[in-house]
Design a protein around this motif. Structure first.
Motif, PDB file in Angstrom:
ATOM      1  N   UNK A 363       0.782  -1.225   0.000  1.00 39.88           N
ATOM      2  CA  UNK A 363       0.000   0.000   0.000  1.00 39.88           C
ATOM      3  C   UNK A 363       0.815   1.277   0.000  1.00 39.88           C
ATOM      4  N   UNK A 364       1.937   1.285   0.708  1.00 42.71           N
ATOM      5  CA  UNK A 364       2.737   2.510   0.802  1.00 42.71           C
ATOM      6  C   UNK A 364       4.198   2.169   1.050  1.00 42.71           C
ATOM      7  N   UNK A 365       4.715   1.301   0.193  1.00 41.71           N
ATOM      8  CA  UNK A 365       6.052   0.761   0.389  1.00 41.71           C
ATOM      9  C   UNK A 365       7.172   1.785   0.376  1.00 41.71           C
ATOM     10  N   UNK A 366       6.995   2.882  -0.361  1.00 43.53           N
ATOM     11  CA  UNK A 366       8.083   3.856  -0.427  1.00 43.53           C
ATOM     12  C   UNK A 366       8.219   4.671   0.857  1.00 43.53           C
ATOM     13  N   UNK A 367       7.149   4.726   1.665  1.00 44.26           N
ATOM     14  CA  UNK A 367       7.306   5.342   2.984  1.00 44.26           C
ATOM     15  C   UNK A 367       8.276   4.515   3.809  1.00 44.26           C
ATOM     16  N   UNK A 417      21.881   0.498 -28.061  1.00 46.80           N
ATOM     17  CA  UNK A 417      20.853   0.181 -27.067  1.00 46.80           C
ATOM     18  C   UNK A 417      21.479  -0.100 -25.708  1.00 46.80           C
ATOM     19  N   UNK A 418      22.550  -0.882 -25.689  1.00 45.51           N
ATOM     20  CA  UNK A 418      23.220  -1.188 -24.424  1.00 45.51           C
ATOM     21  C   UNK A 418      23.703   0.093 -23.752  1.00 45.51           C
ATOM     22  N   UNK A 419      24.282   0.997 -24.530  1.00 44.36           N
ATOM     23  CA  UNK A 419      24.800   2.252 -23.972  1.00 44.36           C
ATOM     24  C   UNK A 419      23.682   3.121 -23.411  1.00 44.36           C
ATOM     25  N   UNK A 420      22.470   2.961 -23.943  1.00 44.46           N
ATOM     26  CA  UNK A 420      21.343   3.784 -23.506  1.00 44.46           C
ATOM     27  C   UNK A 420      20.602   3.187 -22.304  1.00 44.46           C
ATOM     28  N   UNK A 421      20.936   1.950 -21.913  1.00 40.58           N
ATOM     29  CA  UNK A 421      20.270   1.355 -20.754  1.00 40.58           C
ATOM     30  C   UNK A 421      20.613   2.162 -19.504  1.00 40.58           C
ATOM     31  N   UNK A 422      19.585   2.565 -18.792  1.00 38.56           N
ATOM     32  CA  UNK A 422      19.773   3.319 -17.554  1.00 38.56           C
ATOM     33  C   UNK A 422      19.782   2.367 -16.369  1.00 38.56           C
ATOM     34  N   UNK A 423      20.889   2.301 -15.628  1.00 40.64           N
ATOM     35  CA  UNK A 423      20.886   1.482 -14.409  1.00 40.64           C
ATOM     36  C   UNK A 423      20.426   2.302 -13.206  1.00 40.64           C
ATOM     37  N   UNK A 424      19.474   1.781 -12.485  1.00 39.28           N
ATOM     38  CA  UNK A 424      19.007   2.411 -11.250  1.00 39.28           C
ATOM     39  C   UNK A 424      19.421   1.500 -10.091  1.00 39.28           C
ATOM     40  N   UNK A 425      20.237   2.012  -9.220  1.00 39.35           N
ATOM     41  CA  UNK A 425      20.867   1.188  -8.198  1.00 39.35           C
ATOM     42  C   UNK A 425      20.461   1.662  -6.802  1.00 39.35           C
ATOM     43  N   UNK A 426      19.928   0.753  -6.014  1.00 42.84           N
ATOM     44  CA  UNK A 426      19.694   1.009  -4.601  1.00 42.84           C
ATOM     45  C   UNK A 426      18.336   1.571  -4.271  1.00 42.84           C
ATOM     46  N   UNK A 427      18.084   2.843  -4.644  1.00 43.07           N
ATOM     47  CA  UNK A 427      16.841   3.508  -4.257  1.00 43.07           C
ATOM     48  C   UNK A 427      16.616   4.715  -5.161  1.00 43.07           C
ATOM     49  N   UNK A 428      15.366   5.191  -5.258  1.00 40.56           N
ATOM     50  CA  UNK A 428      15.077   6.318  -6.147  1.00 40.56           C
ATOM     51  C   UNK A 428      15.677   7.624  -5.644  1.00 40.56           C
ATOM     52  N   UNK A 429      15.868   8.552  -6.560  1.00 39.11           N
ATOM     53  CA  UNK A 429      16.364   9.876  -6.199  1.00 39.11           C
ATOM     54  C   UNK A 429      15.248  10.759  -5.652  1.00 39.11           C
ATOM     55  N   UNK A 430      14.004  10.427  -5.987  1.00 44.52           N
ATOM     56  CA  UNK A 430      12.876  11.143  -5.399  1.00 44.52           C
ATOM     57  C   UNK A 430      11.806  10.122  -5.024  1.00 44.52           C
ATOM     58  N   UNK A 431      11.004  10.474  -4.018  1.00 44.80           N
ATOM     59  CA  UNK A 431      10.051   9.527  -3.439  1.00 44.80           C
ATOM     60  C   UNK A 431       8.618   9.944  -3.755  1.00 44.80           C
ATOM     61  N   UNK A 432       7.731   8.968  -3.733  1.00 44.12           N
ATOM     62  CA  UNK A 432       6.320   9.254  -3.962  1.00 44.12           C
ATOM     63  C   UNK A 432       5.735  10.057  -2.796  1.00 44.12           C
ATOM     64  N   UNK A 433       4.786  10.892  -3.130  1.00 45.73           N
ATOM     65  CA  UNK A 433       4.129  11.744  -2.143  1.00 45.73           C
ATOM     66  C   UNK A 433       2.810  11.090  -1.733  1.00 45.73           C
ATOM     67  N   UNK A 434       2.732  10.638  -0.493  1.00 44.50           N
ATOM     68  CA  UNK A 434       1.541   9.951   0.007  1.00 44.50           C
ATOM     69  C   UNK A 434       0.642  10.877   0.822  1.00 44.50           C
ATOM     70  N   UNK A 435       0.799  12.185   0.696  1.00 42.92           N
ATOM     71  CA  UNK A 435       0.051  13.120   1.536  1.00 42.92           C
ATOM     72  C   UNK A 435      -1.460  12.991   1.346  1.00 42.92           C
TER      73      UNK A 435
END
Length: 686
Positions: A363-367, A417-435
Motif C-alpha cells: 500500500x505505501x512501500x516507499x514510505x 541500445x546497451x549504452x542507452x540502458x539506464x541502471x538504477x541502483x539502490x533507491x530512487x532519487x525522489x520519493x512518492x508523495x503519500x500526503x
C-alpha cells in the motif's frame, strides 16, 4: 506493466546489512575465523557436480533447512526476509507508540500497523467495512448497474472482469496509455479451467467448494451458495476460454492492439465504453491499447447474456476474495485454506504481523523505503554496486562486439541500445508523495481499500503527462530486480545485493560476481536482448532494429534454448514450458557468461588462489548457485509450472550451466554425466 522481473529470490536484506551490502570490492576470504567457508558448508559432496550442480552446491543447506509449516517454500531468501521483517516490525512498533502528528509518514505507518494487528476489532467489525460495497452489488437492477460496480471495483483493486492499467505505449515510450488486459479469474490462470490431469481437476472441484463456503459466510444459505458457485465457475470458464496461454502473452506485437475508444463498441456491440470509462475516472481517454481483443469480445457477450443475479454473485465473490485476508477470522481462514493450503501446500498461516507488513509494503512501500535506506543502505554502498554494474555492462559490450552470428550493422544498433540502458541502483532519487492517502486506526480493511484507491489514482494521474523516467516500480527493500523495455532501464533495489549472513570483509569477488553480477545485473541487462526485450529499440519503442538475417540467426538460438528446457520434467509428468520461460532462461545464461568475463578481470581471478579448497572459477559458479538455495512444496511447484515465466530454481542452475564451457572445465564435467551436453547442442546466444 511491461516488466520482465528477475523474480530471483523472495528475500530482502541480511544481517549486518551495512556490511553485507558492500561486498563487490572485497577480496577477503569467505568465512570468519573459526567458521567454515560459506560455500563449502553448503555442499552436498555425495552428489557429483556434473550430475546435479544445484544439489551439489546447495544440498547441505537444504537438508538443514526444511520448509516451515507456514510456508509453501523455503530458501536462503526467506531466512533473510525474516530478518528484514524484524527490522520493519521495529520501525512500525516505534511509529505506533509515537503519537505522531496526523498526516505524517510515522502516523500512517503506526496506524496501519496498529489497525492490522487488532484482530479483536477486526472480528468484531465482521462484514461492516465491506457493507457499502456489498450494498452496491445488491442494488444492481440493470446492465448499466453491473458496469458501474465493475468500475468501482477497478478503483478498489478488485479483479472483476476488466484488467485495466496505465503504462507507456509500447510503440511510443514518451506517452502513457490506458491498457486493457485479460482478467476476471479466481484461479491462477486459464489452464486451471481446462487441464485434465488429476491434480488440476481436483483443484477445480475444491475451488467451487471454496467459493460456496465464502458465499455462505456472506450470508447465503447453502443451496443458494452452491448454485451461485457453479454459476461463477461457468462464467469464469467462459472468460478463461477466451484468455491467452502464458506463452502467448509474451508476444509484444500480438498483445498490442491500439483502438480509439469510439471503436471499442465494435469489440463489444451494445456496450458504451465512454460513460463506463468516465466512471473509472478515465473520461478524457480517447485511445486504448487492448492486449487480447478476443477476451473483450467474450466479456461483452457475457455482459449482455448473463443473468443479473449471476453477475451479482460473481461480483460478490471477487469482492470478498480480494479482501478476505483483511476481514474477520472465518473469511481469513477459509481464504487461506484454499489459496494457501490447497493451491500452495502451506500447513498453517504465516504470522499475522508479517502479513500486515506485506499489506503495508503493497500500500505505501516507499514510505518504508525512505526509512529503510536511511538506516541500512549508505551512499558508499550504492556507489560500490554502481561500479559493479559498470563492469558487467562493459563485459556485455565486449560480448556483443565478438558475436559471430550477428552482422556489424545490427551490432552497432545493439551497442547503442546497451549504452542507452539506464541502471538504477539502490533507491530512487525522489520519493512518492503519500500526503493524499488517509490512514487511521478505525478499520484495517478501510486502510487497505483507501491505499488501493490512492494507487489507482496515482496511476490514472499519469495520463496526459510526460513520462517520469525516474520512477521505480519496486521499493528499495524488495529482494528482486527488473528490466523495463519501455524505459530501457534495469532497476536494482538495495536489497537485491545482500549476501545473507555474510560480512563484507568475508565476501570475495567470486561470490559477488556470481551472486549479484550474474543472476541480477547481467540477467537484467540480458532481458533487454532476450526474445521479447530485443524487439524494443534504444528509446524503449516496439520497433524492429534487426536485419532479417540476424533476427533469423537469433531465433535459431532461441529455439534451441526452448527445446532444451522443454526437455526438463518436474514432479511426475509436468514439463517446463520452454517457450513461456524462454526470456528468463536466456537472461540466466547471458548473465552467467557476461558476469564471468567481468570477474576474469579481477585480481582474485588472476591470482588463481584457492579459498576453502575451491578455485576462483569454482567459487564463481557456486556463488551463482547460492542465490538459488531454495526448495518448495509440490503444490506450489505445480502451480508455478503453469503460471510462472521462470523455471524452477534447480533448472535455473543446472540448465544454463550445461551450456557454459567454463563450467565443464571448472568441475571436470565428462560425457556420461547428467549435465553433459554435446558441443553441438550447447546454447550460445550472448
Amino acid at each position: 506493466m511491461k516488466i520482465s522481473s528477475a523474480a530471483r529470490r523472495c528475500l530482502v536484506l541480511g544481517p549486518a546489512l551495512a556490511l553485507a551490502l558492500a561486498g563487490c570490492q572485497s577480496s577477503g576470504s569467505t568465512g570468519t575465523a573459526g567458521q567454515p567457508d560459506l560455500l563449502q558448508a553448503n555442499l552436498d559432496t555425495t552428489i557429483h557436480p556434473g550430475d546435479d550442480f544445484f544439489t551439489y552446491a546447495n544440498g547441505g543447506w537444504l537438508k538443514k533447512h526444511p520448509i516451515p509449516a507456514s510456508e509453501s517454500s523455503w530458501g536462503i531468501g526467506k531466512e533473510v526476509q525474516d530478518e528484514v521483517y524484524a527490522r520493519l516490525r521495529a520501525l512500525n512498533q516505534e511509529a505506533a507508540k509515537a503519537n505522531a502528528k496526523a498526516g505524517t509518514s510515522q502516523q500512517k505507518i503506526g496506524d496501519f500497523w496498529a489497525a492490522g494487528l487488532d484482530s479483536v476489532a477486526i472480528d468484531k467489525q465482521g462484514l461492516a467495512p465491506l457493507k457499502p460495497e456489498l450494498d452496491r452489488i445488491a442494488a444492481i437492477k440493470s446492465l448499466a448497474d453491473v458496469q458501474a460496480v465493475i468500475a468501482r471495483h477497478k478503483v478498489l483493486g478488485v479483479n472483476s472482469l476488466l484488467g485495466l492499467y496505465i503504462a507507456q505505449d509500447a510503440k511510443n515510450s514518451e506517452k502513457m496509455a490506458l491498457h486493457l488486459y485479460q482478467a476476471g479469474l479466481g484461479l491462477p490462470n486459464r489452464d486451471y479451467y481446462f487441464n485434465k490431469d488429476t491434480r488440476t481437476s481436483n483443484i477445480r472441484k475444491e475451488y467451487v467448494r471454496h467459493v460456496a463456503r465464502m458465499l455462505q459466510l456472506l450470508g447465503q444459505d447453502s443451496v443458494t451458495a452452491q448454485r451461485h458457485s457453479q454459476q461463477i465457475m461457468q462464467l469464469e470458464t467462459a472468460l478463461a476460454g477466451s484468455s491467452r496461454k502464458l506463452e502467448a502473452l509474451r508476444d509484444p506485437y500480438a498483445n498490442y492492439n491500439k483502438r480509439a475508444v469510439t471503436d471499442l463498441g465494435k469489440l463489444t456491440p451494445g456496450i458504451d465504453w465512454k460513460p463506463w470509462l468516465a466512471q473509472m475516472e478515465l473520461a478524457k481517454v480517447d485511445t486504448v491499447i487492448v492486449g487480447q481483443p478476443e477476451f473483450y469480445q467474450k466479456a461483452g457477450q457475457l455482459l449482455k447474456t448473463t443473468p443479473l443475479d449471476q453477475w451479482q454473485a460473481y461480483l460478490q465473490w471477487h469482492l470478498v476474495n480480494t479482501f478476505a485476508s483483511q476481514l474477520s477470522r472465518p473469511f481469513d481462514n477459509e481464504h487461506f485454506r484454499f489459496y494457501g493450503t490447497i493451491l500452495q501446500g502451506q500447513k498453517e498461516q504465516r504470522a499475522r504481523w508479517k502479513r500486515v507488513l506485506d499489506e503495508e509494503e503493497d500500500g505505501m512501500g516507499e514510505i518504508l523505503g525512505q526509512l529503510f535506506v536511511k538506516e541500512y543502505f549508505s551512499p558508499e554502498t550504492k556507489a560500490r554496486y554502481a561500479k559493479l554494474t559498470e563492469n558487467v555492462v562493459a563485459s556485455f559490450r565486449e560480448h556483443i562486439q565478438a558475436l559471430d552470428w550477428m552482422s556489424n550493422a545490427t551490432k552497432q544498433k545493439a551497442l547503442v541500445k546497451l549504452a542507452k540502458i539506464t541502471p538504477k541502483v539502490g533507491y530512487p532519487d525522489k520519493w512518492r508523495d503519500y500526503s493524499a492517502l488517509t490512514i487511521n486506526r478505525d478499520s484495517y480493511l478501510g486502510n487497505v481499500m483507501r491505499a488501493n484507491e490512492w494507487k489507482y489514482r496515482y496511476q490514472v494521474n499519469k495520463l496526459g503527462k510526460p513520462v517520469d523516467r525516474t520512477e521505480w516500480d519496486m521499493t528499495p527493500q524488495t529482494y528482486n530486480a527488473y528490466y523495463n523495455p519501455s524505459n530501457n532501464e534495469i532497476v536494482l533495489p538495495a536489497a537485491i545485493f545482500a549476501v545473507p549472513g555474510l560480512k563484507d570483509a568475508d565476501a570475495d569477488d567470486a561470490i559477488i560476481y556470481g551472486y549479484a553480477g550474474a543472476s541480477t545485473i547481467g540477467h537484467e541487462l540480458t532481458h533487454g536482448f532476450d526474445d521479447e526485450g530485443s524487439q524494443y529499440d534504444e528509446k524503449g519503442n516496439l520497433r524492429n532494429w534487426w536485419s532479417k538475417q540476424d533476427r533469423a540467426a537469433f531465433q535459431q538460438r532461441v529455439n534451441s534454448i526452448v527445446r532444451q528446457f522443454n526437455g526438463y520434467t518436474v514432479l511426475d509428468s509436468l514439463h517446463i514450458n520452454g517457450k513461456a520461460t524462454a526470456g528468463e532462461n536466456i537472461a540466466d545464461l547471458g548473465g552467467i557468461v557476461i558476469a564471468f568475463d567481468a570477474f576474469k578481470k579481477t585480481d582474485q581471478y588472476k591470482k588463481g588462489e584457492k579459498i576453502g579448497g575451491l578455485t576462483p572459477t569454482q567459487r564463481y559458479f557456486l556463488g551463482y548457485a547460492l542465490g538459488w538455495q531454495h526448495h518448495q512444496r509440490d503444490e506450489v511447484l505445480a502451480q508455478r509450472i503453469l503460471t510462472d515465466v521462470h523455471s524452477p530454481a534447480q533448472y535455473r542452475v543446472n540448465g544454463p550451466f550445461a551450456d557454459v564451457p567454463a563450467f565443464y572445465e571448472a568441475f571436470n564435467v565428462k560425457e556420461g554425466q547428467q549435465l553433459w551436453r554435446p558441443d553441438s547442442t550447447r546454447v550460445t546466444i550472448w
